[in-house]
Design a protein around this motif. Structure first.
Motif, PDB file in Angstrom:
ATOM      1  N   UNK A 184     -50.762 -46.677  39.551  1.00 53.99           N
ATOM      2  CA  UNK A 184     -51.403 -47.848  38.949  1.00 53.99           C
ATOM      3  C   UNK A 184     -51.535 -48.958  39.992  1.00 53.99           C
ATOM      4  N   UNK A 185     -52.708 -49.026  40.585  1.00 59.10           N
ATOM      5  CA  UNK A 185     -53.027 -49.992  41.643  1.00 59.10           C
ATOM      6  C   UNK A 185     -52.050 -49.937  42.817  1.00 59.10           C
ATOM      7  N   UNK A 186     -51.514 -48.761  43.086  1.00 55.98           N
ATOM      8  CA  UNK A 186     -50.637 -48.526  44.247  1.00 55.98           C
ATOM      9  C   UNK A 186     -49.479 -49.525  44.290  1.00 55.98           C
ATOM     10  N   UNK A 187     -48.831 -49.716  43.141  1.00 59.18           N
ATOM     11  CA  UNK A 187     -47.767 -50.713  43.040  1.00 59.18           C
ATOM     12  C   UNK A 187     -46.377 -50.148  43.312  1.00 59.18           C
ATOM     13  N   UNK A 188     -46.323 -48.891  43.782  1.00 57.82           N
ATOM     14  CA  UNK A 188     -45.052 -48.302  44.210  1.00 57.82           C
ATOM     15  C   UNK A 188     -45.288 -47.457  45.450  1.00 57.82           C
ATOM     16  N   UNK A 189     -45.657 -48.132  46.573  1.00 59.63           N
ATOM     17  CA  UNK A 189     -46.004 -47.387  47.782  1.00 59.63           C
ATOM     18  C   UNK A 189     -44.797 -46.941  48.610  1.00 59.63           C
ATOM     19  N   UNK A 190     -43.608 -47.426  48.295  1.00 59.87           N
ATOM     20  CA  UNK A 190     -42.436 -47.171  49.129  1.00 59.87           C
ATOM     21  C   UNK A 190     -41.939 -45.730  49.009  1.00 59.87           C
ATOM     22  N   UNK A 191     -41.126 -45.337  49.965  1.00 60.86           N
ATOM     23  CA  UNK A 191     -40.493 -44.018  49.932  1.00 60.86           C
ATOM     24  C   UNK A 191     -39.427 -44.004  48.839  1.00 60.86           C
ATOM     25  N   UNK A 192     -38.995 -42.820  48.457  1.00 62.94           N
ATOM     26  CA  UNK A 192     -37.954 -42.708  47.440  1.00 62.94           C
ATOM     27  C   UNK A 192     -36.691 -43.466  47.856  1.00 62.94           C
ATOM     28  N   UNK A 193     -36.301 -43.336  49.116  1.00 66.35           N
ATOM     29  CA  UNK A 193     -35.087 -44.024  49.601  1.00 66.35           C
ATOM     30  C   UNK A 193     -35.263 -45.534  49.509  1.00 66.35           C
ATOM     31  N   UNK A 194     -36.427 -46.045  49.926  1.00 69.56           N
ATOM     32  CA  UNK A 194     -36.687 -47.489  49.843  1.00 69.56           C
ATOM     33  C   UNK A 194     -36.664 -47.970  48.395  1.00 69.56           C
ATOM     34  N   UNK A 195     -37.227 -47.176  47.488  1.00 67.71           N
ATOM     35  CA  UNK A 195     -37.240 -47.532  46.065  1.00 67.71           C
ATOM     36  C   UNK A 195     -35.811 -47.646  45.556  1.00 67.71           C
ATOM     37  N   UNK A 196     -35.004 -46.644  45.867  1.00 66.93           N
ATOM     38  CA  UNK A 196     -33.611 -46.631  45.408  1.00 66.93           C
ATOM     39  C   UNK A 196     -32.844 -47.848  45.916  1.00 66.93           C
ATOM     40  N   UNK A 197     -32.990 -48.159  47.201  1.00 61.25           N
ATOM     41  CA  UNK A 197     -32.292 -49.297  47.796  1.00 61.25           C
ATOM     42  C   UNK A 197     -32.790 -50.607  47.188  1.00 61.25           C
ATOM     43  N   UNK A 198     -34.099 -50.753  47.058  1.00 58.15           N
ATOM     44  CA  UNK A 198     -34.675 -51.974  46.491  1.00 58.15           C
ATOM     45  C   UNK A 198     -34.210 -52.198  45.058  1.00 58.15           C
ATOM     46  N   UNK A 199     -34.192 -51.143  44.260  1.00 58.85           N
ATOM     47  CA  UNK A 199     -33.746 -51.272  42.867  1.00 58.85           C
ATOM     48  C   UNK A 199     -32.290 -51.717  42.793  1.00 58.85           C
TER      49      UNK A 199
END
Length: 187
Positions: free
Chosen positions: A66-81
């Motif tokens: 959805x409008x490229x609103x999660x472009x990060x890698x899985x590891x980056x997503x986990x750390x950011x969350x």
């Protein structure tokens, strides 16, 4: 059929059978880190903290459709969350939730409870609805597909989809439904 017939890959790369969550009240949500609804991570974590000891779990599935609103890698997503929202409920690796490459779990979920419209009085709706109508009218063609980030499905302890909440339903709006399922499960 129920959600227990599906599996997904956790952030650690391990395939997880959703039957691990049998007997729990489950909230499944597709997420994104750069969305107008990303603040819901914090509210989801609050719900998780409040009810996890009573048999409640949230399963987060990042998605970049959805409008490229999660472009990060899985590891980056986990750390950011973890750093930005204190998320410690289970997160899974990034998936598609609609169209031809949709994860089978989300195809199943979206066909169990159809889209029932957005809450037009939600503050973000003033931006979201015109954006979808202008840039992605194809999202609204059918009544089942996931329409945006932070679509949430409430599942009973037997794996049955009880209710669908669109992104314009804040997590706090689900609390009564969660409490009802938890109280029914403890009887």
């Amino acid at each position: 059929m129920s959600i227990f017939d599906f599996s997904a890959v956790a952030m650690n790369g391990k395939r997880t059978l959703l039957e691990e969550y049998k007997g729990k009240t489950v909230l499944i949500v597709n997420t994104a880190g750069r969305c107008g609804f990303t603040y819901q991570y914090k509210e989801l974590q609050s719900l998780y903290d409040r009810y996890k000891d009573k048999g409640f779990v949230i399963l987060g599935f990042p998605c970049n459709q959805f409008d490229h609103q999660e472009p990060d890698s899985n590891k980056q997503i986990e750390i950011s969350c973890m750093i930005n929202y204190g998320v410690n409920f289970p997160l899974f690796q990034k998936i598609d939730v609609r169209d031809d490459n949709a994860h089978p779990l989300f195809s199943y979920l979206s066909h169990q409870k159809p889209f029932d419209g957005f809450n037009e009085s939600h503050p973000v709706s003033k931006i979201l609805i015109p954006l979808i109508n202008e840039k992605h009218p194809e999202y609204l063609i059918d009544e089942h597909s996931i329409k945006w980030n932070f679509t949430k499905f409430l599942i009973d302890p037997n794996g049955k989809v009880v209710k669908r909440f669109e992104c314009t339903s804040d997590p706090i709006d689900m609390e009564q439904d969660i409490e009802k399922l938890l109280s029914e499960a403890s009887v």
